[in-house]
Design a protein around this motif. Structure first.
Motif, PDB file in Angstrom:
ATOM      1  N   ARG A  82       0.830  -1.207   0.000  1.00 53.74           N
ATOM      2  CA  ARG A  82       0.000   0.000   0.000  1.00 53.74           C
ATOM      3  C   ARG A  82       0.862   1.254   0.000  1.00 53.74           C
ATOM      4  N   GLN A  83       1.909   1.256   0.831  1.00 55.76           N
ATOM      5  CA  GLN A  83       2.766   2.436   0.918  1.00 55.76           C
ATOM      6  C   GLN A  83       3.472   2.717  -0.403  1.00 55.76           C
ATOM      7  N   LEU A  84       3.863   1.652  -1.106  1.00 57.45           N
ATOM      8  CA  LEU A  84       4.524   1.834  -2.395  1.00 57.45           C
ATOM      9  C   LEU A  84       3.545   2.351  -3.444  1.00 57.45           C
ATOM     10  N   LYS A  85       2.349   1.775  -3.489  1.00 52.88           N
ATOM     11  CA  LYS A  85       1.364   2.214  -4.474  1.00 52.88           C
ATOM     12  C   LYS A  85       0.889   3.640  -4.206  1.00 52.88           C
ATOM     13  N   ASP A  86       0.842   4.033  -2.932  1.00 51.74           N
ATOM     14  CA  ASP A  86       0.459   5.411  -2.576  1.00 51.74           C
ATOM     15  C   ASP A  86       1.652   6.361  -2.620  1.00 51.74           C
ATOM     16  N   LYS A  87       2.809   5.838  -2.972  1.00 51.98           N
ATOM     17  CA  LYS A  87       4.041   6.616  -3.103  1.00 51.98           C
ATOM     18  C   LYS A  87       4.456   7.290  -1.790  1.00 51.98           C
ATOM     19  N   GLU A  88       4.165   6.612  -0.699  1.00 52.66           N
ATOM     20  CA  GLU A  88       4.621   7.102   0.599  1.00 52.66           C
ATOM     21  C   GLU A  88       6.097   6.759   0.813  1.00 52.66           C
ATOM     22  N   ILE A  89       6.540   5.694   0.176  1.00 55.26           N
ATOM     23  CA  ILE A  89       7.938   5.267   0.252  1.00 55.26           C
ATOM     24  C   ILE A  89       8.389   4.840  -1.139  1.00 55.26           C
ATOM     25  N   GLY A  90       9.699   4.716  -1.323  1.00 52.92           N
ATOM     26  CA  GLY A  90      10.239   4.108  -2.518  1.00 52.92           C
ATOM     27  C   GLY A  90      10.388   5.035  -3.707  1.00 52.92           C
ATOM     28  N   LYS A  91      10.714   4.434  -4.849  1.00 46.63           N
ATOM     29  CA  LYS A  91      10.880   5.152  -6.108  1.00 46.63           C
ATOM     30  C   LYS A  91      10.391   4.280  -7.256  1.00 46.63           C
ATOM     31  N   ASP A  92      10.058   4.918  -8.376  1.00 44.58           N
ATOM     32  CA  ASP A  92       9.580   4.208  -9.556  1.00 44.58           C
ATOM     33  C   ASP A  92      10.754   3.598 -10.304  1.00 44.58           C
ATOM     34  N   ILE A  93      10.563   2.375 -10.779  1.00 42.34           N
ATOM     35  CA  ILE A  93      11.615   1.695 -11.530  1.00 42.34           C
ATOM     36  C   ILE A  93      11.005   0.894 -12.678  1.00 42.34           C
ATOM     37  N   SER A  94      11.866   0.437 -13.549  1.00 38.68           N
ATOM     38  CA  SER A  94      11.515  -0.559 -14.550  1.00 38.68           C
ATOM     39  C   SER A  94      12.348  -1.801 -14.276  1.00 38.68           C
ATOM     40  N   ILE A  95      11.774  -2.965 -14.538  1.00 42.30           N
ATOM     41  CA  ILE A  95      12.507  -4.219 -14.405  1.00 42.30           C
ATOM     42  C   ILE A  95      12.901  -4.669 -15.800  1.00 42.30           C
ATOM     43  N   ASP A 190       4.116 -10.775  -6.910  1.00 42.30           N
ATOM     44  CA  ASP A 190       3.853 -11.284  -8.252  1.00 42.30           C
ATOM     45  C   ASP A 190       4.611 -12.584  -8.520  1.00 42.30           C
ATOM     46  N   LYS A 191       3.892 -13.601  -9.008  1.00 40.66           N
ATOM     47  CA  LYS A 191       4.544 -14.852  -9.389  1.00 40.66           C
ATOM     48  C   LYS A 191       5.370 -14.675 -10.656  1.00 40.66           C
ATOM     49  N   SER A 192       4.893 -13.814 -11.530  1.00 39.82           N
ATOM     50  CA  SER A 192       5.612 -13.460 -12.747  1.00 39.82           C
ATOM     51  C   SER A 192       5.341 -11.990 -13.022  1.00 39.82           C
ATOM     52  N   MET A 193       6.205 -11.365 -13.821  1.00 48.08           N
ATOM     53  CA  MET A 193       6.091  -9.932 -14.021  1.00 48.08           C
ATOM     54  C   MET A 193       6.124  -9.569 -15.492  1.00 48.08           C
ATOM     55  N   ASN A 194       5.224  -8.690 -15.872  1.00 47.04           N
ATOM     56  CA  ASN A 194       5.221  -8.108 -17.208  1.00 47.04           C
ATOM     57  C   ASN A 194       6.241  -6.971 -17.212  1.00 47.04           C
ATOM     58  N   LEU A 195       7.302  -7.121 -17.968  1.00 40.55           N
ATOM     59  CA  LEU A 195       8.373  -6.138 -17.937  1.00 40.55           C
ATOM     60  C   LEU A 195       7.971  -4.798 -18.536  1.00 40.55           C
ATOM     61  N   ASN A 196       6.821  -4.738 -19.203  1.00 46.07           N
ATOM     62  CA  ASN A 196       6.323  -3.466 -19.720  1.00 46.07           C
ATOM     63  C   ASN A 196       5.620  -2.640 -18.648  1.00 46.07           C
ATOM     64  N   ASN A 197       5.300  -3.275 -17.538  1.00 50.96           N
ATOM     65  CA  ASN A 197       4.611  -2.576 -16.458  1.00 50.96           C
ATOM     66  C   ASN A 197       5.562  -1.689 -15.671  1.00 50.96           C
ATOM     67  N   LYS A 198       4.976  -0.780 -14.920  1.00 49.11           N
ATOM     68  CA  LYS A 198       5.748   0.058 -14.024  1.00 49.11           C
ATOM     69  C   LYS A 198       5.735  -0.541 -12.623  1.00 49.11           C
ATOM     70  N   PHE A 199       6.831  -0.384 -11.932  1.00 51.89           N
ATOM     71  CA  PHE A 199       6.969  -0.909 -10.587  1.00 51.89           C
ATOM     72  C   PHE A 199       7.523   0.184  -9.676  1.00 51.89           C
ATOM     73  N   ARG A 200       7.305  -0.026  -8.397  1.00 52.97           N
ATOM     74  CA  ARG A 200       7.879   0.880  -7.395  1.00 52.97           C
ATOM     75  C   ARG A 200       8.592   0.018  -6.362  1.00 52.97           C
ATOM     76  N   THR A 201       9.722   0.502  -5.897  1.00 50.87           N
ATOM     77  CA  THR A 201      10.546  -0.322  -5.018  1.00 50.87           C
ATOM     78  C   THR A 201      11.084   0.476  -3.845  1.00 50.87           C
ATOM     79  N   GLU A 202      11.366  -0.256  -2.791  1.00 55.21           N
ATOM     80  CA  GLU A 202      12.041   0.309  -1.617  1.00 55.21           C
ATOM     81  C   GLU A 202      13.131  -0.661  -1.188  1.00 55.21           C
ATOM     82  N   LYS A 203      14.292  -0.134  -0.909  1.00 60.31           N
ATOM     83  CA  LYS A 203      15.411  -0.955  -0.480  1.00 60.31           C
ATOM     84  C   LYS A 203      15.184  -1.442   0.939  1.00 60.31           C
TER      85      LYS A 203
END
Length: 223
Positions: A82-95, A190-203
Motif C-alpha cells: 500500500r505504501q509503495l502504491k500510494d508513493k509514501e515510500i520508494g521510487k519508480d523503476i523498470s525491471i 507477483d509470481k511473474s512480471m510483465n516487464l512493460n509494467n511500471k513498478f515501485r521499489t524500496e530498499k
C-alpha cells in the motif's frame, strides 16, 4: 540505508530455524524420559503408540512453525504494498529482466537444517548446547552478511524472490550510463512480471529490494 536494520534479519532467521529448535527440544526431552516420567506421560504412553505419538508431535511442530512463518512474514512486510502504491515510500523503476533464484542457492541452509537432525544425538546436554550455539553463529553470519535471499520464510509469506536487473532511468540514458542498471534481489507478491509494467521499489537491505506492481497496463514511455 534501507528499511530494515539488523533486528528484522535476526527475527527472520530465528523464525527460519524455529522448527529445528523445537524438534531438538522434543528429542532432548524424549531421549531423557523427562516427559515419560510424569503421570500424564505414563497415561498417554498406554493410550498411544510411541511411533504414532512422535508423528503427531512432528506434524504439530511443522504446522505450528508454518503458522509462525506466516505471522512473522506478514508482520515484517505489513503495509509495504500500500505504501509503495500510494508513493509514501520508494521510487519508480523498470525491471529489465528477472529470473528465479536457483535451488542450489538454498543448499547451505538445507545442510544446516538437516545435519543436526540426522547426525547429532540430542540426548546429551553438551550436544544440544553445541548445536544451539552453532545455529546462533550461523544466524549471526547470515545477519552480518545481509544474506536473507535464501530464507525459507518467504515461501510461506505469499511472496516470491527473483534475481533481477532494475533501473530508474530510460533506456536511452542506460545506453549512455550502463551502470544505472542494478543487479539485485527483489521480493514481490507477483509470481511473474510483465516487464512493460511500471513498478515501485524500496530498499530493505544491501541489494535486497521490495517491489510492488503499480501498473496494470503496459508502459507507454518507451523506456
Amino acid at each position: 540505508m534501507g528499511l530494515w536494520r539488523k533486528r528484522e534479519q535476526v527475527i527472520l532467521w530465528s523464525t527460519a530455524y524455529f522448527p529445528l529448535l523445537l524438534i531438538m527440544v522434543y528429542r532432548f526431552v524424549d531421549s531423557n524420559d523427562y516427559f515419560k516420567k510424569t503421570k500424564w506421560g505414563l497415561w498417554l504412553g498406554r493410550q498411544v503408540d510411541k511411533t504414532l505419538f512422535d508423528l503427531i508431535v512432528i506434524l504439530g511442530i511443522i504446522s505450528f512453525s508454518l503458522l509462525i512463518y506466516r505471522l512473522v512474514s506478514n508482520w515484517l512486510f505489513s503495509d509495504y504494498d500500500r505504501q509503495l502504491k500510494d508513493k509514501e515510500i520508494g521510487k519508480d523503476i523498470s525491471i529489465r529482466k528477472y529470473e528465479r533464484i536457483s535451488v542450489n542457492d538454498y543448499s547451505f541452509f538445507l545442510m544446516t537444517l538437516l545435519l543436526p537432525l540426522i547426525s547429532i544425538d540430542h540426548a546429551s546436554v553438551i550436544n544440544f548446547t553445541v548445536t544451539f550455539l552453532i545455529i546462533v553463529i550461523i544466524i549471526i553470519i547470515y545477519v552480518k552478511t545481509d544474506y536473507i535471499s535464501v530464507c525459507p520464510v518467504f515461501f510461506i509469506s505469499g511472496r516470491h524472490l527473483f534475481k533481477a536487473t532494475i533501473s530508474d532511468q530510460s533506456r536511452a540514458n542506460e545506453a549512455i550510463n550502463p551502470l544505472s542498471r542494478q543487479k539485485v534481489i527483489i521480493i514481490t507478491r507477483d509470481k511473474s512480471m510483465n516487464l512493460n509494467n511500471k513498478f515501485r521499489t524500496e530498499k530493505l537491505i544491501n541489494n535486497i529490494y521490495y517491489v510492488s506492481n503499480t501498473s496494470n497496463n503496459p508502459s507507454t514511455e518507451g523506456n
